[in-house]
Design an enzyme around this catalytic site. Structure first.
Site, PDB file in Angstrom:
ATOM      1  N   TYR A  51      58.476  18.377 103.322  1.00  0.00           N
ATOM      2  CA  TYR A  51      58.012  19.729 103.248  1.00  0.00           C
ATOM      3  C   TYR A  51      58.655  20.530 104.425  1.00  0.00           C
ATOM      4  O   TYR A  51      58.620  21.627 104.579  1.00  0.00           O
ATOM      5  CB  TYR A  51      56.720  19.594 102.859  1.00  0.00           C
ATOM      6  CG  TYR A  51      56.427  19.379 101.271  1.00  0.00           C
ATOM      7  CD1 TYR A  51      56.379  20.476 100.221  1.00  0.00           C
ATOM      8  CD2 TYR A  51      56.010  18.069 100.939  1.00  0.00           C
ATOM      9  CE1 TYR A  51      56.416  20.082  99.002  1.00  0.00           C
ATOM     10  CE2 TYR A  51      55.931  17.655  99.513  1.00  0.00           C
ATOM     11  CZ  TYR A  51      56.108  18.637  98.654  1.00  0.00           C
ATOM     12  OH  TYR A  51      55.963  18.528  97.258  1.00  0.00           O
ATOM     13  N   HIS A 104      51.078  27.152  92.046  1.00  0.00           N
ATOM     14  CA  HIS A 104      51.279  25.738  92.696  1.00  0.00           C
ATOM     15  C   HIS A 104      51.031  25.750  94.199  1.00  0.00           C
ATOM     16  O   HIS A 104      51.539  24.457  94.899  1.00  0.00           O
ATOM     17  CB  HIS A 104      52.966  25.249  92.481  1.00  0.00           C
ATOM     18  CG  HIS A 104      53.162  24.942  90.858  1.00  0.00           C
ATOM     19  ND1 HIS A 104      54.242  24.905  90.214  1.00  0.00           N
ATOM     20  CD2 HIS A 104      52.288  24.715  89.687  1.00  0.00           C
ATOM     21  CE1 HIS A 104      54.221  24.746  89.077  1.00  0.00           C
ATOM     22  NE2 HIS A 104      53.070  24.518  88.615  1.00  0.00           N
ATOM     23  N   ALA A 214      69.315  36.566  89.018  1.00  0.00           N
ATOM     24  CA  ALA A 214      68.163  37.316  88.915  1.00  0.00           C
ATOM     25  C   ALA A 214      68.280  38.648  89.792  1.00  0.00           C
ATOM     26  O   ALA A 214      67.793  39.621  89.424  1.00  0.00           O
ATOM     27  CB  ALA A 214      66.940  36.500  89.834  1.00  0.00           C
TER      28      ALA A 214
HETATM   29  P1  OAD Z   1      63.816  24.717  87.734  1.00  0.00           P
HETATM   30  O1  OAD Z   1      64.629  24.214  88.993  1.00  0.00           O
HETATM   31  O2  OAD Z   1      63.318  23.811  86.815  1.00  0.00           O
HETATM   32  O3  OAD Z   1      64.561  26.027  86.963  1.00  0.00           O
HETATM   33  C1  OAD Z   1      65.169  26.894  87.532  1.00  0.00           C
HETATM   34  C2  OAD Z   1      65.640  27.896  86.389  1.00  0.00           C
HETATM   35  O4  OAD Z   1      66.264  29.065  87.356  1.00  0.00           O
HETATM   36  C3  OAD Z   1      66.949  27.305  85.616  1.00  0.00           C
HETATM   37  O5  OAD Z   1      66.714  27.659  84.392  1.00  0.00           O
HETATM   38  C4  OAD Z   1      68.194  27.943  85.944  1.00  0.00           C
HETATM   39  O6  OAD Z   1      69.024  28.096  85.088  1.00  0.00           O
HETATM   40  C5  OAD Z   1      67.455  29.275  86.841  1.00  0.00           C
HETATM   41  N1  OAD Z   1      68.308  29.754  87.991  1.00  0.00           N
HETATM   42  C6  OAD Z   1      69.270  29.154  88.844  1.00  0.00           C
HETATM   43  N2  OAD Z   1      69.651  29.947  89.753  1.00  0.00           N
HETATM   44  C7  OAD Z   1      69.210  31.436  89.190  1.00  0.00           C
HETATM   45  C8  OAD Z   1      69.518  32.533  89.462  1.00  0.00           C
HETATM   46  N3  OAD Z   1      70.300  32.975  90.627  1.00  0.00           N
HETATM   47  N4  OAD Z   1      69.122  33.695  88.838  1.00  0.00           N
HETATM   48  C9  OAD Z   1      68.241  33.298  87.540  1.00  0.00           C
HETATM   49  N5  OAD Z   1      67.986  32.033  87.422  1.00  0.00           N
HETATM   50  C10 OAD Z   1      68.395  31.110  88.099  1.00  0.00           C
HETATM   51  O7  OAD Z   1      62.414  25.474  88.588  1.00  0.00           O
HETATM   52  P2  OAD Z   1      61.219  25.847  88.133  1.00  0.00           P
HETATM   53  O8  OAD Z   1      61.246  26.155  86.393  1.00  0.00           O
HETATM   54  O9  OAD Z   1      60.603  26.749  88.775  1.00  0.00           O
HETATM   55  O10 OAD Z   1      56.591  22.211  90.242  1.00  0.00           O
HETATM   56  O11 OAD Z   1      60.249  24.527  88.024  1.00  0.00           O
HETATM   57  C11 OAD Z   1      58.818  24.549  87.947  1.00  0.00           C
HETATM   58  C12 OAD Z   1      58.230  23.530  88.669  1.00  0.00           C
HETATM   59  O12 OAD Z   1      59.004  22.257  88.463  1.00  0.00           O
HETATM   60  C13 OAD Z   1      58.227  23.861  89.990  1.00  0.00           C
HETATM   61  O13 OAD Z   1      57.155  24.970  90.413  1.00  0.00           O
HETATM   62  C14 OAD Z   1      57.734  22.510  90.927  1.00  0.00           C
HETATM   63  C15 OAD Z   1      58.933  21.769  90.035  1.00  0.00           C
HETATM   64  O14 OAD Z   1      58.715  20.290  89.991  1.00  0.00           O
HETATM   65  C16 OAD Z   1      55.878  21.299  91.468  1.00  0.00           C
HETATM   66  O15 OAD Z   1      56.647  20.882  92.489  1.00  0.00           O
HETATM   67  C17 OAD Z   1      54.416  21.125  90.990  1.00  0.00           C
END
Ligand code: OAD
Length: 229
Positions: A51, A104, A214
């Site tokens: 972290y 989170h 994004a």
């Molecule tokens: P993920 O890493 O699972 O997913 C990220 C998403 O963003 C993917 O579907 C990518 O395709 C998309 N992505 C990547 N670059 C991008 C861009 N430039 N523009 C738009 N989309 C883009 O992340 P989260 O879904 O946020 O939790 O993960 C959820 C949780 O899992 C997090 O909060 C964390 C993690 O483990 C904890 O730590 C409790």
């Protein structure tokens, strides 16, 4: 009211790594070691190091055009927009969003496991740090780990129940309870939109998916919302 759920993809173009993309954090680190209470109990120094590095990245990062567009949406619509984020970075706030629900937790905050005091995290946290309030050496990052309950679920459920539109941005839809929000929105019969770099495992649950970075798709969508508000 527009319910906006954001994930790591929103901050990707600010230089913060996502979790599940190729080369993402969970391909380089074992989630069980650095994002669970058991991992922290086993090796707190390793968890702090993880972290500390993420905090340094976050300090060096700047909000991007997508964060700024969402702040603009809130400035225009006030409480007719509700942003719920899974991100622990502070880029929504630094972009000017004021009413973000951080389910989170907050990377830039420290939490005392003994007395629940919270304070701004120093640049480097270590297992020897003591709580400024109670003195216990039980300091941890103020982030939600796997096996722990996300914050503000009642507020989030209430917001979902009020929403007339659901939008998910930059999230893979892999982690519950956030991954279940779209199904809830669908049950309520409100329009659902996914803005993501590419289709995800949850795309079939959305009425529409718009693919793209994004910083391109979010400002375009916000403009559309402002034109019709
Ligand atoms: P993920 O890493 O699972 O997913 C990220 C998403 O963003 C993917 O579907 C990518 O395709 C998309 N992505 C990547 N670059 C991008 C861009 N430039 N523009 C738009 N989309 C883009 O992340 P989260 O879904 O946020 O939790 O993960 C959820 C949780 O899992 C997090 O909060 C964390 C993690 O483990 C904890 O730590 C409790």
């Amino acid at each position: 009211m527009i319910f906006v759920l954001t994930g790591a993809g929103l901050s990707a173009e600010s230089g913060l790594g996502t979790f599940r993309d190729e080369g993402g954090l969970w391909s380089r680190y074992d989630l069980a070691d650095v994002a669970t209470p058991e991992g922290f109990a086993r090796d707190p120094a390793r968890v702090h190091a993880f972290y500390n590095a993420r905090r340094a990245n976050c300090r060096a990062a700047e909000p991007n055009a997508a964060h700024l567009a969402l702040a603009g949406l809130e400035a225009a619509l006030g409480d007719r927009v509700e942003i719920v984020t899974q991100n622990v970075d502070d880029l929504h706030a630094r972009a000017g969003s004021r009413r973000v629900i951080a389910m989170h937790g907050h990377l830039m905050q420290a939490l005392c496991h003994a007395c629940a005091a919270r304070w701004p995290a120093p640049e480097t946290m270590s297992p020897e740090d003591s709580c400024p309030r109670c003195g216990a050496t039980a300091t941890r990052p103020d982030v939600v780990w796997f096996g722990e309950f996300p914050h503000h679920m009642e507020r989030i459920e209430a917001a979902l129940a009020r929403a007339s539109r659901f939008v998910a941005i930059g999230t893979s839809g892999s982690v519950y309870p956030a991954a279940g929000f779209v199904a809830e929105a669908q049950r309520r019969g409100i329009p659902t939109l996914e803005l993501n770099l590419e289709r995800t495992g949850s795309s079939a649950l959305f009425d529409e998916t718009r693919e793209g970075p994004a910083t391109r798709v979010v400002p375009a969508w916000v403009e559309e919302m402002l034109a019709t508000a």
